[in-house]
Enzyme design. Structure first.
Site, mmCIF file in Angstrom:
data_model
loop_
_atom_site.group_PDB
_atom_site.id
_atom_site.type_symbol
_atom_site.label_atom_id
_atom_site.label_comp_id
_atom_site.label_asym_id
_atom_site.label_seq_id
_atom_site.Cartn_x
_atom_site.Cartn_y
_atom_site.Cartn_z
ATOM 1 N N SER A 1 0.814 -1.218 0.000
ATOM 2 C CA SER A 1 0.000 0.000 0.000
ATOM 3 C C SER A 1 0.846 1.265 0.000
ATOM 4 O O SER A 1 0.412 2.293 -0.532
ATOM 5 C CB SER A 1 -0.941 0.007 1.212
ATOM 6 O OG SER A 1 -1.847 -1.079 1.141
ATOM 7 N N HIS B 1 0.107 3.531 4.472
ATOM 8 C CA HIS B 1 -0.783 4.174 3.507
ATOM 9 C C HIS B 1 -0.554 5.686 3.492
ATOM 10 O O HIS B 1 -0.401 6.295 2.420
ATOM 11 C CB HIS B 1 -2.248 3.905 3.856
ATOM 12 C CG HIS B 1 -2.646 2.462 3.831
ATOM 13 N ND1 HIS B 1 -2.189 1.547 4.766
ATOM 14 C CD2 HIS B 1 -3.476 1.778 3.000
ATOM 15 C CE1 HIS B 1 -2.716 0.359 4.503
ATOM 16 N NE2 HIS B 1 -3.501 0.469 3.438
#
Length: 306
Positions: free
Chosen positions: A180, A245
């Site tokens: 991610s 993220h």
């Protein structure tokens, strides 16, 4: 990294070859399947009609966009192997054997430097793998076709490394898995580039697609936050962190946006590029010293590594 791009660009301008033969590229007719795909990519990625036509006419399938494809294939193979071994395809991190993988980043194994990179091949479950693989192919491959394997692989790996190092600083007890960090670096850079060149972008339904992308990315972050703070099984320890993220998005908005805005331009001649590089190197050095000294100085209670 970009001297070849810059020199070819300047020569084309000097020789008068960087001109439009028609008003817009969409006027081209009689194109084959591959050339129609190249035109689609040009309109998806580039904000200027001159740049789109230049890319369309000079594009060659050599080297092919293999980086994102290889990363995605390896991630799928690794996930399939662990899915078969664990007989579990969703929330694999709840299986104690999952964390025994030599690929997972775990704070108890910080000395094994490869884990700061290799965690991108492991995924929590089918939902995370599917989301990342889809974005890598839908956004990463077109970006690689336009900007080249060097620039896009640099951006992706910078997001991956920043993800694991940020987790080691801000969420010191948590492991991290999934690609991610790199995916959010690519997506954030692309979305920021679209917003900053909104008038010039000619991709269809761009507002609807922008909203859909933001909703999906926010939902994935929400899923990661829920997983991090959901009650773990006694034997599994803390669940993977969601900070990768966010750090990937920061890398995309800073380094990635500059890369995407510099199509056919040299990065080395731009002062802002060196400011970003210096900032990233400073962050790397700080993170290295943090991982060496901070855990003991702060007395962090790290879960025993599996």
């Amino acid at each position: 990294m970009s001297s070849k791009r810059s020199s070819s660009f300047r020569r084309a301008i000097a020789n008068g070859r960087r001109t439009l033969q028609r008003e817009i590229l969409l006027d081209e007719t009689g194109l084959g399947v591959y050339k129609r795909f190249v035109r689609y990519v040009a309109y998806e990625i580039l904000p200027c009609e001159t740049d789109r036509r230049w890319y369309f006419h000079q594009n060659r399938l050599c080297p092919p966009p293999v980086f994102m494809a290889i990363i995605t294939i390896v991630q799928i193979i690794v996930f399939m192997c662990y899915g078969i071994m664990l007989n579990k395809w969703v929330l694999q991190t709840y299986q104690p054997d999952f964390m025994k993988s030599p690929l997972v980043y775990h704070p108890g194994h910080r000395a094994q430097v490869w884990r700061f990179f290799s965690y991108m091949f492991m995924h929590v479950g089918l939902e995370q793998l599917g989301f990342n693989a889809l974005l890598q192919l839908m956004i990463g491959v077109p970006l690689e076709m336009v900007h080249g394997i060097v620039r896009i692989s640099l951006l992706y790996m910078a997001g991956v490394v920043a993800g694991s190092l940020t987790v080691s600083i801000t969420d010191m007890r948590a492991p991290v898995v999934g690609g991610s960090g790199g995916v959010y670096a690519l997506c954030s850079a692309h979305l920021a580039n679209v917003v900053m060149n909104w008038a010039g972008m000619r991709c269809p339904y761009k507002l609807l697609r922008m909203i859909l992308a933001l909703v999906c990315m926010s939902s994935e972050v929400g899923r990661a936050v829920w997983l991090r703070f959901s009650p773990p099984l006694p034997s599994s320890g803390p669940q993977p962190s969601f900070m990768a993220h966010l750090s990937g998005a920061v890398v995309g908005i800073s380094m990635g946006l500059l890369i995407l805005r510099s199509y056919e331009e040299s990065l080395q001649t731009q002062c802002s590029w060196w400011v970003i590089v210096f900032s990233f190197i400073t962050f790397l050095l700080f993170a290295i010293f943090w991982n060496i000294f901070a855990y003991e100085l702060l007395g962090v209670q790290i879960p025993p590594p599996p």
